[in-house]
Design a protein around this motif. Structure first.
Motif, short mmCIF file in Angstrom:
data_model
loop_
_atom_site.label_atom_id
_atom_site.label_comp_id
_atom_site.label_asym_id
_atom_site.label_seq_id
_atom_site.Cartn_x
_atom_site.Cartn_y
_atom_site.Cartn_z
N LYS A 76 2.00 4.10 -52.85
CA LYS A 76 1.94 5.42 -53.47
C LYS A 76 0.89 5.46 -54.58
CE LYS A 76 4.69 8.93 -55.86
NZ LYS A 76 6.01 9.33 -56.38
N ASP A 107 -3.27 6.54 -58.84
CA ASP A 107 -2.63 6.50 -60.15
C ASP A 107 -3.71 6.33 -61.23
OD1 ASP A 107 -1.22 5.92 -62.47
OD2 ASP A 107 0.15 4.51 -61.52
N ASN A 163 -1.20 8.39 -52.62
CA ASN A 163 -0.61 9.71 -52.84
C ASN A 163 0.22 9.76 -54.12
OD1 ASN A 163 1.35 8.02 -51.85
ND2 ASN A 163 2.26 9.52 -50.47
N GLU A 168 -2.96 16.06 -57.68
CA GLU A 168 -4.18 16.08 -58.49
C GLU A 168 -4.88 14.72 -58.50
OE1 GLU A 168 -1.13 16.73 -59.80
OE2 GLU A 168 -1.18 18.91 -59.49
N ASN A 169 -4.08 13.67 -58.44
CA ASN A 169 -4.63 12.31 -58.53
C ASN A 169 -4.04 11.43 -57.41
OD1 ASN A 169 -6.17 12.38 -61.17
ND2 ASN A 169 -4.14 12.97 -61.92
N SER A 224 -0.21 11.70 -56.78
CA SER A 224 0.09 13.10 -57.08
C SER A 224 -0.95 13.97 -56.40
CB SER A 224 0.08 13.36 -58.59
OG SER A 224 -1.23 13.30 -59.11
#
Length: 331
Positions: free
Chosen positions: A211, A223, A215, A219-220, A217
């Protein structure tokens, strides 16, 4: 009403004092020379077997160290993680334990066989103590500190999947969650940071951190607390449809050496898990990371103190438990 409240507080205090007394009694029965009369060469027997296994595969080191941690944090250091269940309902069958290295279990099995090959030692040394000794030996063989191991643990007879639930830290834990879990076992934040340093020789399956690199977020996707060049390096090793058996070293600089590189990596935003990187990103633990990153001797000293305390968690001594003839089954 006031009298009832006062009575309740007194009862709680007495219960706490009783718990601490029982804990102190159990710990006092652990001794570095516990087997001096029954199996005086136990350490050399275990060390030789572990060294042979270590030469065959380096996974022996990180796997055994992780096995010890998982054992102690669930039901205490009683080798319950080694027990096999034909119905798949033992600790080792829980999803959090399925990634434990087979080489780690094999290390204990071989060390147990080596100890029992001595007629004077046969069935006199617990599997819990053999695991504790093997853990010390893999740390030393990997370049880390050697230390005196307290002995005298007995093996537990219970091992259940349910016992693992909420007992182990997860890769996305915050500092507060880590501290709460470690404090519940009598370990301080400094102990927690030092024990996290074991990731210097650890391995992780891609799914545990995917993650963060794909993925995080909308927007990002990556991380933002992870170094981007490191993130793209991880992507090459862990493509989206990666084989679930693929694992990568948690220390990208010296994955086969027990050293303080883990902490140096955290200062460069190269902690593999969120729970790794948070140790540097959170101001409350950053000073400890900085100390260990700049002073390997300080890390080694803190690690020895922490793993010694870990080895006392929930131990069974005296007439509690048993000494298993087979580490995978109760007598």
């Amino acid at each position: 009403m006031e009298g009832t409240r006062r009575t309740t507080l007194v009862l709680l205090l007495l219960a706490c004092l009783l718990f601490l007394s029982l804990l102190a009694t159990a710990n006092s029965q652990l001794r570095t020379d516990f087997y001096k009369d029954t199996c005086p060469n136990v350490e050399s027997l275990v060390r030789s077997a572990v060294a042979n296994k270590f030469q065959q595969t380096f996974a022996t080191a990180s796997g055994t160290l992780r096995l010890f941690f998982h054992d102690c944090f669930v039901r205490g250091c009683d080798a319950s993680v080694l027990l096999f269940s034909p119905s798949g309902k033992a600790e080792k069958d829980h999803p959090d334990d399925l990634s434990l290295a087979g080489d780690a279990f094999d290390t204990v099995i071989k060390a147990k066989a080596a100890v029992d090959s001595d007629p004077n030692c046969r069935n006199k040394v617990s599997c819990a103590d053999i695991l504790a000794l093997a853990t010390r030996d893999v740390v030393a063989l990997s370049g880390g500190p050697s230390y005196a191991v307290e002995l005298g643990r007995r093996d537990g007879r219970i091992s259940t999947i349910a016992g693992v639930q909420h007992s182990l830290p997860h890769p996305d834990f915050s500092l507060d969650k880590l501290n709460t879990m470690f404090t519940s076992h009598g370990l301080t934040q400094t102990d927690m940071v030092a024990l996290s340093g074991a990731h210097t020789i650890g391995f992780s399956h891609c799914k545990a951190f995917s993650k963060r690199i794909y993925n995080f977020s909308p927007e990002n996707p990556i991380d933002p607390t992870l170094d981007r060049s490191y993130a793209f390096q991880l992507r090459t090793m862990c493509p989206i449809n990666v084989d679930p058996n693929i694992a990568v070293g948690m220390d990208p600089t010296s994955p086969r050496t027990f050293d303080n590189a883990y902490f140096k990596n955290l200062r460069q935003s190269k902690g593999l898990f969120i729970s790794d990187q948070i140790l540097f990103n959170d101001a409350r633990s950053r000073a400890t990371v900085d100390l260990f990153a700049s002073n390997n001797a300080a890390f080694n000293e803190a690690f020895v103190a922490a793993i010694t305390k870990l080895g006392r968690v929930g131990v069974k001594t005296g007439n509690e438990g048993e000494i298993r003839r087979n580490c995978a089954a109760i007598n």
